[in-house]
Design an enzyme around this catalytic site. Sequence first.
Site, PDB file in Angstrom:
ATOM      1  N   GLY A  62     -20.039  54.646 -99.229  1.00 28.08           N
ATOM      2  CA  GLY A  62     -20.026  53.893 -97.968  1.00 28.08           C
ATOM      3  C   GLY A  62     -19.229  52.606 -98.083  1.00 28.08           C
ATOM      4  CE  LYS A  63     -19.071  50.190-104.037  1.00 23.58           C
ATOM      5  NZ  LYS A  63     -18.743  50.300-105.472  1.00 23.58           N
ATOM      6  CB  VAL A  64     -13.453  53.333 -98.419  1.00 25.17           C
ATOM      7  CG1 VAL A  64     -12.278  53.827 -97.594  1.00 25.17           C
ATOM      8  CG2 VAL A  64     -12.996  52.253 -99.393  1.00 25.17           C
TER       9      VAL A  64
END
Length: 384
Positions: free
Chosen positions: A308-310
Site C-alpha cells: 500500500g506504499k504505491v
Amino acid sequence: MPHRSPGAPHGAGNYLSGRVIKYYRPRGGPDVRHLIDNGFQAFNAGRLSEACHIYADKMLAPDNDTTVGLTIAGALTPAGLGGCVIELMERGLVDFIVSTGANLYHDLHYALNFSLHRGSPFMDDVELYEQGIIRIYDVLFPATVLLETDLYLRDFLVRSKISGPMATAQLHYRLGLDLLEKNPGCEEYSVVAAAARTGVPVYTSSPGDSSIGMNIAYHELMNAGTLMIDPSRDVNEVCAIILAAKKNGCVILGGGSPKNFYLQGQPTLWEVYGIPKGGNDYFIQFTTDQVVWGGLSGATPAEAVSWGKVNPGVLPDTVVAYVDSTIAFPLFCEYTVGSAHNRRPRKELVHKRDALVADLVRQAKAAGSDKPITHEPAEIDRHR
Ligand SMILES: NC(=O)c1ccc[n+]([C@@H]2O[C@H](COP(=O)([O-])OP(=O)(O)OC[C@H]3O[C@@H](n4cnc5c(N)ncnc54)[C@H](O)[C@@H]3O)[C@@H](O)[C@H]2O)c1
C-alpha cells in the site's frame, strides 16, 4: 603503532592540493536536455530519461499539485550535490526532505566555510591517518573540519537553549536559522540554511546515527541538556504532510533508511490510523542497490504496491534507474530547471506542521482508529 587521534595534523603534505569542492547549481542547460531526450534511449540511460519526464512533465505539472518528498542517502553533500537540492528547494520543486544525518552534518562544513577537496580513492589511508586527513572515497579534508564543526554544533545547542522533545524538522529549522544569522548568505551554499529560508522541513530517519546525533548525546550527558529528538513526532508529521497532499510523489536518492521513512507514511495512514490514502502517485529512485538481496534499498515500486506504499494504478509513473546519484541527480536537476514547470509556489510546510498533525488527529478520530479494538464474532470465527 601507537594510537593517536586523527585531528592533530603534522602537515597535510599535498593531500589537500586538489580543487575545493563547491556546490554545483544546475542552470537548465539545453544541451543536457537534448542529450537526455535524444541520447538517453535505452537501459539505465532510458530509465533516467523516463525519471526526468515523470518529474518535469507530471509531478511538477500545476494541475497535479504533487507534494514532493526528496530522500537523500549516500555521501551526496560531501560530493558537492547540495547545490542541486538548494536549487530545487528555492524553486519550490521539493516540499520536504528525509536525509541521513551524515548529509546534513557534512553540509555544515560548507555553511561554516570549511573546505573539502577533490582527491583520489587510491590513497594510503594509514598515511592519511598520520597526516590527520579524513577520506570519503575521493573527497579529502582535514580532521580539524570535523572537530570545528562539532564545536559549532555543541555551541549552538548551548547558545540556543534548545530543549524538550521535538521533531528533527524543528531541530534542523533552528540550526538553519542559526547558520543564517552567523553567516548571512550561506543559504546559497548550505542545504540546512536554505531549507530554513525556504520553509522546507528536513527530517532524519536515524537521528542517533550521525555526528549531529553524537553531539546531541554529548550535550545531554555533559551539559544536562534536555533536548530530546522524538522520532514519533517525525513519523506523525511526515504522515500528516502525505495525508494533506493532493498527490504524493518521491525522488529517492540511494535508498537506506530515508527511503522507508518516506514510504512508510502511506501504510501508517491505512494500517494504523485507518485512513486509506491510496498510496504514492509517483515514484522515482536512483540507486546502486539491487532487488535480489531482499533489502528495502533495492525494493521496486511494484513490491511497494503490495504494502500500500504505491498506488497500484500508477506503475507507469514509477521508475528505478540503476545509476550513481552523483551522475544522475545533477543531470535530472539540469533537465528540470530547463523545463516548462521549473518553478512552483513554495508550500513552506515547516510552518504548517502542527496544523497538519491536528488534521491527522481529526481524520483518525473520524475513521474510528481511537476506538477500542473489538472483534465481531464472525471475524473471530474466520480465524479459527
Ligand atoms: N559523520 C557522520 O555523521 C556519518 C558519516 C557517514 C555515515 N553516517 C551514517 O551512516 C548511515 C548510513 O549512511 P549512508 O549514506 O552510507 O547510506 P546507506 O549505506 O544506508 O544507504 C545508501 C543506499 O543508497 C545506495 N547508494 C549509496 N551511494 C549511492 C550513490 N552514489 N548512487 C546511488 N545509490 C547509492 C546504496 O546502494 C545503499 O543501498 C546514516 O545513518 C548516516 O547518517 C554518519
